[in-house]
Design a protein around this motif. Structure first.
Motif, PDB file in Angstrom:
ATOM      1  N   SER A 109       0.930  -0.926  -0.131  1.00 59.53           N
ATOM      2  CA  SER A 109       0.431   0.662  -0.412  1.00 59.53           C
ATOM      3  C   SER A 109       0.832   1.307   0.086  1.00 59.53           C
ATOM      4  CB  SER A 109      -0.473   0.046   1.151  1.00 59.53           C
ATOM      5  OG  SER A 109       0.244  -0.084   2.738  1.00 59.53           O
ATOM      6  N   LEU A 110      -0.394   2.725  -0.341  1.00 62.90           N
ATOM      7  CA  LEU A 110       0.896   3.665  -0.315  1.00 62.90           C
ATOM      8  C   LEU A 110       1.586   3.842   1.031  1.00 62.90           C
ATOM      9  CD1 LEU A 110       1.725   6.203  -1.714  1.00 62.90           C
ATOM     10  CD2 LEU A 110      -0.394   7.256  -0.402  1.00 62.90           C
ATOM     11  N   GLU A 111       0.761   3.588   2.104  1.00 63.96           N
ATOM     12  CA  GLU A 111       1.043   4.228   4.084  1.00 63.96           C
ATOM     13  C   GLU A 111       2.604   2.793   3.627  1.00 63.96           C
ATOM     14  OE1 GLU A 111      -0.767   3.671   8.479  1.00 63.96           O
ATOM     15  OE2 GLU A 111      -1.656   3.353   6.657  1.00 63.96           O
ATOM     16  N   ASP A 112       1.961   1.880   3.145  1.00 68.80           N
ATOM     17  CA  ASP A 112       3.649   0.855   3.436  1.00 68.80           C
ATOM     18  C   ASP A 112       4.785   1.038   2.699  1.00 68.80           C
ATOM     19  OD1 ASP A 112       1.756  -1.002   5.265  1.00 68.80           O
ATOM     20  OD2 ASP A 112       1.352  -2.237   3.560  1.00 68.80           O
ATOM     21  N   LYS A 113       4.429   1.949   1.675  1.00 70.77           N
ATOM     22  CA  LYS A 113       5.918   2.694   0.960  1.00 70.77           C
ATOM     23  C   LYS A 113       6.224   3.578   1.759  1.00 70.77           C
ATOM     24  CE  LYS A 113       4.049   0.689  -3.258  1.00 70.77           C
ATOM     25  NZ  LYS A 113       3.862   1.465  -4.731  1.00 70.77           N
ATOM     26  N   LEU A 114       5.769   4.271   2.071  1.00 70.67           N
ATOM     27  CA  LEU A 114       5.978   5.446   2.744  1.00 70.67           C
ATOM     28  C   LEU A 114       6.770   5.628   4.204  1.00 70.67           C
ATOM     29  CD1 LEU A 114       2.994   8.582   1.908  1.00 70.67           C
ATOM     30  CD2 LEU A 114       5.911   7.902   1.117  1.00 70.67           C
ATOM     31  N   VAL A 115       5.699   4.342   5.034  1.00 66.84           N
ATOM     32  CA  VAL A 115       6.525   3.765   6.188  1.00 66.84           C
ATOM     33  C   VAL A 115       7.941   3.287   5.828  1.00 66.84           C
ATOM     34  CG1 VAL A 115       6.657   2.570   7.967  1.00 66.84           C
ATOM     35  CG2 VAL A 115       4.958   3.733   7.552  1.00 66.84           C
ATOM     36  N   PHE A 116       8.380   2.522   4.926  1.00 65.90           N
ATOM     37  CA  PHE A 116       9.168   1.937   4.732  1.00 65.90           C
ATOM     38  C   PHE A 116      10.511   3.257   4.309  1.00 65.90           C
ATOM     39  CE2 PHE A 116      12.256   0.895   1.068  1.00 65.90           C
ATOM     40  CZ  PHE A 116      12.933   0.086   2.029  1.00 65.90           C
ATOM     41  N   LEU A 117      10.061   3.492   3.119  1.00 67.36           N
ATOM     42  CA  LEU A 117      11.279   5.020   2.830  1.00 67.36           C
ATOM     43  C   LEU A 117      11.462   5.919   4.240  1.00 67.36           C
ATOM     44  CD1 LEU A 117       9.373   5.755  -0.451  1.00 67.36           C
ATOM     45  CD2 LEU A 117      11.287   5.137  -0.201  1.00 67.36           C
ATOM     46  N   ALA A 118      10.922   6.082   5.040  1.00 70.75           N
ATOM     47  CA  ALA A 118      10.757   6.784   6.198  1.00 70.75           C
ATOM     48  C   ALA A 118      11.598   5.838   7.110  1.00 70.75           C
ATOM     49  CB  ALA A 118       9.621   7.437   7.234  1.00 70.75           C
ATOM     50  N   ARG A 119      11.608   4.526   6.872  1.00 69.54           N
ATOM     51  CA  ARG A 119      12.239   4.443   8.136  1.00 69.54           C
ATOM     52  C   ARG A 119      13.937   4.111   7.744  1.00 69.54           C
ATOM     53  NH1 ARG A 119       8.600  -0.963   9.516  1.00 69.54           N
ATOM     54  NH2 ARG A 119       7.359   0.092  11.297  1.00 69.54           N
ATOM     55  N   LEU A 120      13.667   3.532   6.196  1.00 68.26           N
ATOM     56  CA  LEU A 120      15.309   4.022   6.106  1.00 68.26           C
ATOM     57  C   LEU A 120      15.284   4.927   5.560  1.00 68.26           C
ATOM     58  CD1 LEU A 120      16.966   2.508   4.054  1.00 68.26           C
ATOM     59  CD2 LEU A 120      16.098   3.010   2.051  1.00 68.26           C
ATOM     60  N   LYS A 121      15.234   6.545   5.704  1.00 70.34           N
ATOM     61  CA  LYS A 121      15.828   7.821   5.977  1.00 70.34           C
ATOM     62  C   LYS A 121      15.979   8.163   7.087  1.00 70.34           C
ATOM     63  CE  LYS A 121      15.337  12.637   4.766  1.00 70.34           C
ATOM     64  NZ  LYS A 121      14.494  13.244   4.200  1.00 70.34           N
ATOM     65  N   HIS A 122      15.117   7.505   7.432  1.00 67.65           N
ATOM     66  CA  HIS A 122      16.019   7.676   9.162  1.00 67.65           C
ATOM     67  C   HIS A 122      17.388   7.169   8.924  1.00 67.65           C
ATOM     68  CE1 HIS A 122      15.619   8.640  13.640  1.00 67.65           C
ATOM     69  NE2 HIS A 122      15.946   7.107  14.148  1.00 67.65           N
ATOM     70  N   LEU A 123      17.250   5.197   9.484  1.00 65.92           N
ATOM     71  CA  LEU A 123      18.964   4.805   9.031  1.00 65.92           C
ATOM     72  C   LEU A 123      19.854   5.812   8.811  1.00 65.92           C
ATOM     73  CD1 LEU A 123      17.636   0.838   9.025  1.00 65.92           C
ATOM     74  CD2 LEU A 123      18.237   2.407  11.419  1.00 65.92           C
ATOM     75  N   SER A 124      19.620   6.051   7.187  1.00 69.44           N
ATOM     76  CA  SER A 124      20.626   6.792   6.542  1.00 69.44           C
ATOM     77  C   SER A 124      21.528   7.925   7.054  1.00 69.44           C
ATOM     78  CB  SER A 124      20.420   7.022   5.002  1.00 69.44           C
ATOM     79  OG  SER A 124      18.827   7.622   5.255  1.00 69.44           O
ATOM     80  N   ILE A 125      20.174   8.881   8.157  1.00 73.18           N
ATOM     81  CA  ILE A 125      21.123   9.582   8.379  1.00 73.18           C
ATOM     82  C   ILE A 125      21.309   9.284   9.651  1.00 73.18           C
ATOM     83  CG2 ILE A 125      19.824  11.982  10.146  1.00 73.18           C
ATOM     84  CD1 ILE A 125      17.562  11.549   7.987  1.00 73.18           C
ATOM     85  N   GLN A 126      21.009   8.581  10.352  1.00 73.19           N
ATOM     86  CA  GLN A 126      21.415   8.189  11.812  1.00 73.19           C
ATOM     87  C   GLN A 126      22.965   7.423  11.603  1.00 73.19           C
ATOM     88  OE1 GLN A 126      19.078   4.891  13.622  1.00 73.19           O
ATOM     89  NE2 GLN A 126      20.820   4.669  15.955  1.00 73.19           N
TER      90      GLN A 126
END
Length: 279
Positions: A109-126
């Protein structure tokens, strides 16, 4: 008399170290040979593991390497357990470290895609992987753009609001260095005139979950803005009367996407305080 050979007759092959290293690192990632770091992640389906090589981590992501207590003898395999980390996001991050590419989820779903991307971006910043953060930001925008006309209105608006909330939290924690202009581009999407039908306004206002008292107050404020009132004047009055958080709601209520565009312009002497970076 001895023959003098010209040095130009000896052809030296081009250096191959770079290409060999890239190919070798990718091969190690695929084969999982010689791994000396194991990341254990709790998932809904039990413990899952990802293998890595400390030498690669130390070059590509020193911050991630620091998470592991390496044995000074370099003989002991290190196991590090992550809590509260999404397995798919960490797997994509490890893939990027080894290949300089990342595979984004194209299903769900759209929400699943955005949640995954938000988590990946947070890790990449971390873990201080700014290029991965930029690639992920670009993908977030692509997903929102491509779904703006195909997804159910209420779902799209709700997902956009959640994305903006995530970006606000991100900027508050890390400053604007990792935003890459994504928040303004998301706001510009909301300013698209095709979203300003009566039904679209109602859907977005519901997604924003504005308290009834605030909604009534903002509606009363709209009476101050005749149709000839410039966007700059509207934004100035709104900022004086309300917090900037209500500029979007205001623009939607009076059907003025140009107000959001005006809001996106930099304000003289105004800027967000930068933090020292990811922690």
């Amino acid at each position: 008399m001895p023959t003098v050979w010209s040095n130009s007759e000896i052809e030296v092959p081009a250096a191959e170290l770079g290409a060999q290293l890239v190919a070798g690192i990718k091969r190690l990632h695929l084969s999982q040979e010689y791994i000396d770091v194991i990341f254990r992640i709790e998932t809904d389906h039990g413990i899952r593991e990802l293998g890595a090589h400390r030498s690669v981590l130390s070059i590509r992501s020193p911050k991630l390497a620091e998470k592991c207590s390496f044995d000074s003898s370099l003989r002991q395999q290190v196991v590090h357990s992550f809590r509260g980390v999404d397995f798919d996001a960490l797997e994509s991050l490890i893939e990027y470290i080894y290949t300089d590419n990342v595979s984004f989820q194209d299903t769900g779903s759209l929400e699943d895609k955005l949640v995954f991307l938000a988590r990946l971006k947070h890790l990449s910043i971390q873990f201080d992987l700014s290029r991965l953060a930029a690639l992920t930001s670009k993908e977030i925008l692509r997903v929102l753009e491509s779904s703006s006309r195909t997804s159910e209105a209420k779902l799209w608006y709700t997902s956009m609001v959640k994305t903006l909330n995530f970006l606000d939290d991100e900027i508050e924690s890390f400053g604007t260095a990792y935003d890459f202009g994504l928040k303004n581009l998301c706001l510009a999407l909301i300013a698209d005139p095709h979203l300003y039908s009566d039904s679209a306004q109602n859907e977005l206002l519901r997604a924003l979950a504005i308290p009834l008292g605030t909604l009534i107050s903002i509606k009363n404020c709209t009476s101050q803005f005749p149709c000839f009132c410039s966007a700059a004047t509207c934004v100035d009055i709104l900022r004086r009367k309300y917090s900037s958080n209500h500029v979007i709601e205001m623009a939607i209520l009076i059907g003025r996407p140009d107000i959001i565009e005006e809001m996106l312009k930099p304000r003289p002497g105004y800027g967000m305080k930068e933090t020292e970076g990811p922690v």
